[in-house]
Design a protein around this motif. Structure first.
Motif, PDB file in Angstrom:
ATOM      1  N   GLN A   1      34.647  69.077  24.253  1.00 40.56           N
ATOM      2  CA  GLN A   1      35.831  68.803  25.229  1.00 40.56           C
ATOM      3  C   GLN A   1      35.597  69.800  26.288  1.00 40.56           C
ATOM      4  N   PRO A   2      35.032  69.734  27.444  1.00 42.15           N
ATOM      5  CA  PRO A   2      34.992  70.612  28.467  1.00 42.15           C
ATOM      6  C   PRO A   2      36.248  70.993  29.134  1.00 42.15           C
ATOM      7  N   ALA A   3      36.317  72.083  29.992  1.00 38.46           N
ATOM      8  CA  ALA A   3      37.673  72.209  30.454  1.00 38.46           C
ATOM      9  C   ALA A   3      38.116  71.333  31.440  1.00 38.46           C
ATOM     10  N   TRP A   4      37.059  70.513  32.148  1.00 38.22           N
ATOM     11  CA  TRP A   4      37.606  69.649  33.116  1.00 38.22           C
ATOM     12  C   TRP A   4      38.079  68.348  32.494  1.00 38.22           C
ATOM     13  N   PHE A   5      38.023  68.257  31.096  1.00 42.67           N
ATOM     14  CA  PHE A   5      38.053  66.756  30.537  1.00 42.67           C
ATOM     15  C   PHE A   5      39.484  66.225  30.820  1.00 42.67           C
ATOM     16  N   ASN A   6      40.505  67.226  30.620  1.00 40.85           N
ATOM     17  CA  ASN A   6      42.031  66.572  30.552  1.00 40.85           C
ATOM     18  C   ASN A   6      42.240  66.021  31.850  1.00 40.85           C
ATOM     19  N   SER A   7      41.778  66.586  33.069  1.00 42.18           N
ATOM     20  CA  SER A   7      42.070  66.281  34.115  1.00 42.18           C
ATOM     21  C   SER A   7      41.329  65.130  34.758  1.00 42.18           C
ATOM     22  N   LEU A   8      40.115  64.927  34.284  1.00 36.70           N
ATOM     23  CA  LEU A   8      39.176  63.892  34.597  1.00 36.70           C
ATOM     24  C   LEU A   8      39.718  62.461  34.035  1.00 36.70           C
ATOM     25  N   VAL A   9      40.028  62.575  32.998  1.00 35.62           N
ATOM     26  CA  VAL A   9      40.586  61.418  32.194  1.00 35.62           C
ATOM     27  C   VAL A   9      41.545  60.393  32.881  1.00 35.62           C
ATOM     28  N   PRO A  10      42.667  61.075  33.589  1.00 37.36           N
ATOM     29  CA  PRO A  10      43.517  60.044  34.458  1.00 37.36           C
ATOM     30  C   PRO A  10      42.942  59.612  35.538  1.00 37.36           C
ATOM     31  N   ARG A  11      41.951  60.576  36.332  1.00 38.71           N
ATOM     32  CA  ARG A  11      41.454  59.958  37.709  1.00 38.71           C
ATOM     33  C   ARG A  11      40.601  58.741  37.152  1.00 38.71           C
ATOM     34  N   LEU A  12      39.672  59.028  36.125  1.00 41.93           N
ATOM     35  CA  LEU A  12      39.003  57.901  35.595  1.00 41.93           C
ATOM     36  C   LEU A  12      39.733  56.591  35.343  1.00 41.93           C
ATOM     37  N   GLY A  13      40.922  56.542  34.794  1.00 43.71           N
ATOM     38  CA  GLY A  13      41.636  55.618  34.566  1.00 43.71           C
ATOM     39  C   GLY A  13      42.214  54.830  35.808  1.00 43.71           C
ATOM     40  N   GLU A  14      42.569  55.664  36.887  1.00 40.70           N
ATOM     41  CA  GLU A  14      43.032  55.129  38.110  1.00 40.70           C
ATOM     42  C   GLU A  14      42.031  54.297  38.942  1.00 40.70           C
ATOM     43  N   THR A  15      40.838  55.073  38.789  1.00 41.82           N
ATOM     44  CA  THR A  15      39.881  54.547  39.703  1.00 41.82           C
ATOM     45  C   THR A  15      39.370  53.235  39.087  1.00 41.82           C
ATOM     46  N   LEU A  16      39.351  53.032  37.740  1.00 41.95           N
ATOM     47  CA  LEU A  16      39.106  51.663  36.908  1.00 41.95           C
ATOM     48  C   LEU A  16      40.341  50.821  37.328  1.00 41.95           C
ATOM     49  N   SER A  17      41.482  51.175  37.189  1.00 41.06           N
ATOM     50  CA  SER A  17      42.506  50.300  37.581  1.00 41.06           C
ATOM     51  C   SER A  17      42.694  49.724  39.110  1.00 41.06           C
ATOM     52  N   ARG A  18      42.186  50.789  40.164  1.00 41.19           N
ATOM     53  CA  ARG A  18      41.914  50.116  41.500  1.00 41.19           C
ATOM     54  C   ARG A  18      40.833  49.110  41.645  1.00 41.19           C
ATOM     55  N   ARG A  19      39.536  49.320  40.603  1.00 41.04           N
ATOM     56  CA  ARG A  19      38.575  48.359  40.745  1.00 41.04           C
ATOM     57  C   ARG A  19      38.934  47.018  40.047  1.00 41.04           C
ATOM     58  N   ILE A  20      39.841  47.136  39.167  1.00 39.50           N
ATOM     59  CA  ILE A  20      40.303  45.639  38.488  1.00 39.50           C
ATOM     60  C   ILE A  20      41.111  44.961  39.789  1.00 39.50           C
ATOM     61  N   ASN A  21      42.104  45.689  40.374  1.00 43.22           N
ATOM     62  CA  ASN A  21      42.790  45.186  41.337  1.00 43.22           C
ATOM     63  C   ASN A  21      42.023  44.752  42.453  1.00 43.22           C
ATOM     64  N   ALA A  22      41.039  45.280  42.646  1.00 42.90           N
ATOM     65  CA  ALA A  22      40.038  44.866  43.773  1.00 42.90           C
ATOM     66  C   ALA A  22      39.510  43.663  43.647  1.00 42.90           C
ATOM     67  N   ALA A  23      39.430  43.127  42.527  1.00 43.39           N
ATOM     68  CA  ALA A  23      38.804  41.922  42.198  1.00 43.39           C
ATOM     69  C   ALA A  23      39.860  40.637  41.687  1.00 43.39           C
ATOM     70  N   ALA A  24      40.820  41.111  42.330  1.00 44.45           N
ATOM     71  CA  ALA A  24      42.090  40.077  42.186  1.00 44.45           C
ATOM     72  C   ALA A  24      41.981  38.644  42.686  1.00 44.45           C
ATOM     73  N   ALA A  25      42.784  37.565  42.196  1.00 40.50           N
ATOM     74  CA  ALA A  25      42.207  36.456  42.478  1.00 40.50           C
ATOM     75  C   ALA A  25      43.598  35.765  43.007  1.00 40.50           C
ATOM     76  N   LEU A  26      43.440  35.082  44.249  1.00 40.36           N
ATOM     77  CA  LEU A  26      44.605  34.577  44.987  1.00 40.36           C
ATOM     78  C   LEU A  26      44.622  32.932  44.650  1.00 40.36           C
ATOM     79  N   ASN A  27      45.608  32.527  43.987  1.00 37.45           N
ATOM     80  CA  ASN A  27      45.670  31.345  43.401  1.00 37.45           C
ATOM     81  C   ASN A  27      47.145  30.427  44.093  1.00 37.45           C
ATOM     82  N   PRO A  28      46.891  29.257  44.150  1.00 42.69           N
ATOM     83  CA  PRO A  28      48.065  28.702  44.589  1.00 42.69           C
ATOM     84  C   PRO A  28      49.472  29.124  44.149  1.00 42.69           C
ATOM     85  N   VAL A  29      49.845  29.437  42.957  1.00 42.91           N
ATOM     86  CA  VAL A  29      51.254  29.955  42.373  1.00 42.91           C
ATOM     87  C   VAL A  29      51.353  31.246  43.191  1.00 42.91           C
TER      88      VAL A  29
END
Length: 818
Positions: free
Chosen positions: A500-528
């Motif tokens: 567990q390197p020194a940068w580990f704890n600060s990187l994990v939240p950034r990784l999560g945010e990056t993945l969340s944005r990539r999920i939202n970037a693939a959103a589907a617009l439907n009729p509802v």
């Protein structure tokens, strides 16, 4: 050999015709028209092993699809060569015979003799019965393909019972001359065979996944691992429990956690889920999966979907199974390990974890070891970063637990020089109607979350006759973990040996945010969700049908001109069809009127529509913010608009998990031009943009568009007002979030807004975190929030966005004079 080939030609032709009449392949990829075969040059098909049934099937497919025949013979320099070859086995299993030589040396010699000749090798993988999508049954189990080589009897059974369950995978043509490069023919011969074996192994891994080890052996290995041993040593040192007892407990934890994936249950679930989807939904739209298939050949895939429904993990596994990919091992909460359901999920690939095990060192060590072994062996994984289902419809902040364990396992394998590359696969799943809609609304209003039980599942089955529309499953941009670490840290992480390197704890939240944005970037617009975006922007959740159609057309046009994200999808059809679909699903009502029908949402429908609106609100964040700026001020220049919006944009983007544009000024300019093209704004002589005041329809449209961002802006306004009123070091983060929530709840009641998600506590917690990350706030030694004059100036400038009436109402709520 030529004589034998001639004598057996009638038999081969007969068998090829019989195979063609009997077999109906379920999947052929890529399409034969897309193979890229060069016309006029010999084509030799290569199979991974000698099997008459494969050769006969391939001959029928090439004839049916107009490809160069697999059963033809090529005469090259006076010698006949077959159109289909098979690689010899690497070694004989039962008899210790010399390894068979690859059959390409004669072809290579002909290439050397004729500089004009080119030979194309096309690898073909054929799977009978074991590939994804098979029906369940005893004979299908007996005849299934597997990681073991099938014998003649099993292959005969496979041909007989799996006629509709065959998958054929063509590889890209391999130009044999490109591999020669002046080498000796024997050396080139072995090189070609090695390349083809690698290709066949990757395809087999993609379709079948890694070989599944015996569960008992896996659990015993986990309990005996060094990591678990250290945890046992720590607890043994306290003198409270013996080592043998702790090791038994570790095995018990292993049995509690580990999946027991079996192919018969996967095939059974395939048939069960196919019937379920046909009953529940009008169809499942899958986009972007072609990007994943090549990755599955040489990467460990970790699927990270958004979590909107219990249907998510069933749906994703089913889609992957149908598309020829190995279903993942799925992290599921222990609450789902219930009678009847738990064993079925476990055999479908689910492994169970407790909600929290921070205080149980031994359990944590066993779970970490299990996850590491899955990742190191290349098994695909799936887990939900959000932790639980989103009751508000928004993408929830990623929790660090599973991400941290995945990253730690990857670093451990990399340091040991083991394992293979790892890639995260963001997945967006969008519903036109979700099964849990009513329970979400009850829980948002403070109702207790019901415990999952088999009886609760039976109650859900009663809803199967209701319409639920279509489902969209969009694959986001994959994140290759090694490349991401290189980008974030440079290449020095590759030399790290620490777990567990020194940068580990600060990187994990950034990784999560990056993945969340990539999920939202693939959103589907439907009729509802499109109808929800418009209808909930009206004061009383009612709108004329003509105006609704026009606003829906505007949203679709803006999405086509300036997409809110890179991989988003827009439903087919026209606005009138979208309205009809929303009506048929019971999401809105129609009230007929002689002057034109009115579409409206009853209070309970409006609450449900808020969930669907929040699924895709982020796609119109910039459009809504730009339109909101023109509601109070009729004219803006690009400089003015950037000065007004730039300070708050990062905070809004983080709240909505918006894929931020690289240049806000450029994105604003593009949005302004799009609004001009749609007739909502116009350019003036001074080079600015102005609202079209003499056009009522344009005014209505820009009002509705700007209303999309008003709730978020109001929350931010109230939070800043509370913070500034209390003064620097006057509040803790928890006190600020709670006080702001109470004020927002009061605003909702006074405004007649029945939307509990509007004053969700998590939104205010996220706002405070965003202000800290952007440097507007920081904490003192007593953990109280501190700020300086920059925040006061920014708050004062932000008030320009609000018209006087709205600003006065917000000031009354906070009981603070301007």
């Amino acid at each position: 050999m030529a004589l034998l080939h001639t004598l057996t030609t009638p038999l081969r032709a007969l068998m090829t015709r019989m195979i063609a009449a009997w077999v109906r392949p379920r999947l052929i990829e890529p399409s034969p028209d897309d193979l890229g075969i060069t016309a006029g040059q010999p084509v030799i098909y290569v199979l991974p092993r000698t099997a008459w049934s494969d050769a006969w099937l391939l001959g029928s497919l090439t004839s049916c699809h107009g490809l160069p025949g697999a059963d033809r013979r090529y005469r090259l320099a006076g010698r006949l060569f077959p159109g289909c070859l098979a690689l010899p086995l690497p070694r004989r299993r039962l008899r210790r015979l010399p390894r068979g030589e690859p059959p390409f040396e004669a072809l290579i010699e002909r290439l050397e003799a004729d500089p004009e000749l080119e030979i194309q090798l096309v690898p073909v993988s054929i799977f009978w019965g074991r590939a994804p999508g098979k029906r369940f049954g005893f004979w299908r189990l007996v005849a299934a393909d597997s990681w073991q080589l099938t014998g003649r009897l099993r292959r005969l059974l496979a041909v007989l019972v799996n006629r509709r369950s065959v998958e054929v995978h063509f590889g890209a043509p391999l130009m044999l001359r490109d591999l020669c490069h002046g080498r000796e023919s024997a050396l080139t011969n072995r090189k070609v065979a090695r390349l083809l074996r690698v290709h066949f192994r990757r395809i087999r891994t993609r379709v079948l996944g890694p070989d599944i080890s015996h569960r008992r052996t896996l659990i015993e290995g986990m309990a005996s691992s060094p990591g678990v041993g250290r945890a046992i040593d720590e607890q043994t040192g306290t003198g409270r429990q013996s080592r043998q007892r702790l090791k038994r407990r570790a095995r018990r934890y292993g049995h509690e956690i580990a999946s027991n994936m079996t192919y018969p249950v996967l095939r059974f679930m395939d048939g069960l889920l196919r019937r379920l989807w046909n009953r529940l939904y009008d169809g499942v739209d899958v986009r972007g999966l072609d990007v994943i298939k090549p990755l599955a050949e040489d990467h460990t895939l970790v699927y990270v979907p958004c979590h909107r429904s219990h249907v998510d993990y069933l749906l994703l596994s089913y889609v992957l199974y149908q598309e020829g990919l190995m279903p993942p091992h799925i992290a599921a909460g222990r609450n789902l390990d219930m009678p009847l359901i738990g064993p079925l999920l476990r055999r479908s690939g689910a492994f169970f974890l407790r909600r929290s095990f921070r205080d149980n060192r031994l359990y944590g060590a066993v779970f970490n070891e299990y996850l590491h072994r899955l990742i190191a062996r290349g098994h695909p994984l799936e887990y939900f970063m959000e932790g639980g289902r989103s009751r508000s419809g928004r993408m929830l902040p990623a929790r660090p637990g599973m991400l941290a364990m995945t990253l730690r396992s990857f670093l451990r394998s990399h340091a040991a020089g083991q394992g293979q590359p790892l890639a995260f696969v963001p997945v967006y799943i969008g519903y036109e109607r979700v099964i849990e809609s009513a329970s979400y609304q009850r829980e948002l209003r403070g109702g207790k979350k019901h415990k999952e039980t088999p009886l609760a599942l039976l109650r859900v089955l009663g809803k199967l006759r209701q319409p639920f529309g279509r489902v969209s499953l969009n694959i986001g941009e994959p994140l290759r973990l090694a490349d991401y670490l290189d980008h974030e840290l440079g290449t020095h992480w590759r030399q790290e040996q620490a777990s567990q390197p020194a940068w580990f704890n600060s990187l994990v939240p950034r990784l999560g945010e990056t993945l969340s944005r990539r999920i939202n970037a693939a959103a589907a617009l439907n009729p509802v969700n499109l109808v929800a975006l418009v209808l909930l922007a009206t004061p009383h959740h009612a709108i004329e049908e003509r105006l609704l159609e026009r606003q829906l057309s505007l949203l679709a046009a803006l999405q086509r001109r300036t997409p809110g994200a890179t991989r988003t999808s827009l439903t087919a059809g026209e606005p009138a069809e979208w309205i009809t679909q929303a009506l048929s699903l019971g999401m809105i009502q129609r009230r007929q009127h002689p002057l034109g029908d009115i579409l409206l949402a009853a209070p309970h429908q409006a609450g449900q529509l808020g969930w669907y609106r929040n699924n895709v609100l982020h796609l119109f964040a910039l459009a809504g913010l730009t339109a909101f700026a023109f509601r109070h001020q009729a004219r803006h220049t690009l400089d003015d608009l950037e000065t007004l919006l730039a300070p708050g944009w990062p905070i809004l983007a983080r709240e909505l998990m918006v894929p931020t544009p690289p240049d806000l000024r450029q994105a604003l300019a593009a949005m302004l031009e799009a609004l001009v093209e749609e007739g909502l704004l116009e350019r003036d002589a001074q080079g600015g943009w102005r609202r079209i005041d003499d056009c009522l329809e344009a005014g209505e449209s820009i009002e509705l568009l700007g209303q999309l961002m008003q709730p978020s802006l109001e929350r931010g306004y109230l939070l800043l007002a509370v913070l500034i009123q209390a003064g620097s070091e006057g509040l803790t983060a928890e006190e600020l979030a709670e006080h702001s929530r109470l004020l927002t709840e009061r605003l909702a009641v006074l405004s007649g807004l029945d939307a509990p998600e509007f004053f969700d506590t998590r939104l205010f917690v996220s706002l405070v975190e965003s202000l800290e990350l952007e440097g507007w706030l920081w904490r003192n030694a007593a953990d109280r929030l501190t700020f300086d004059g920059r925040l006061r100036d920014a708050a004062r400038r932000s008030r320009r966005l609000f018209d006087p009436a709205l600003r006065h109402r917000l000031q009354l709520i906070t009981r603070r004079d301007d």
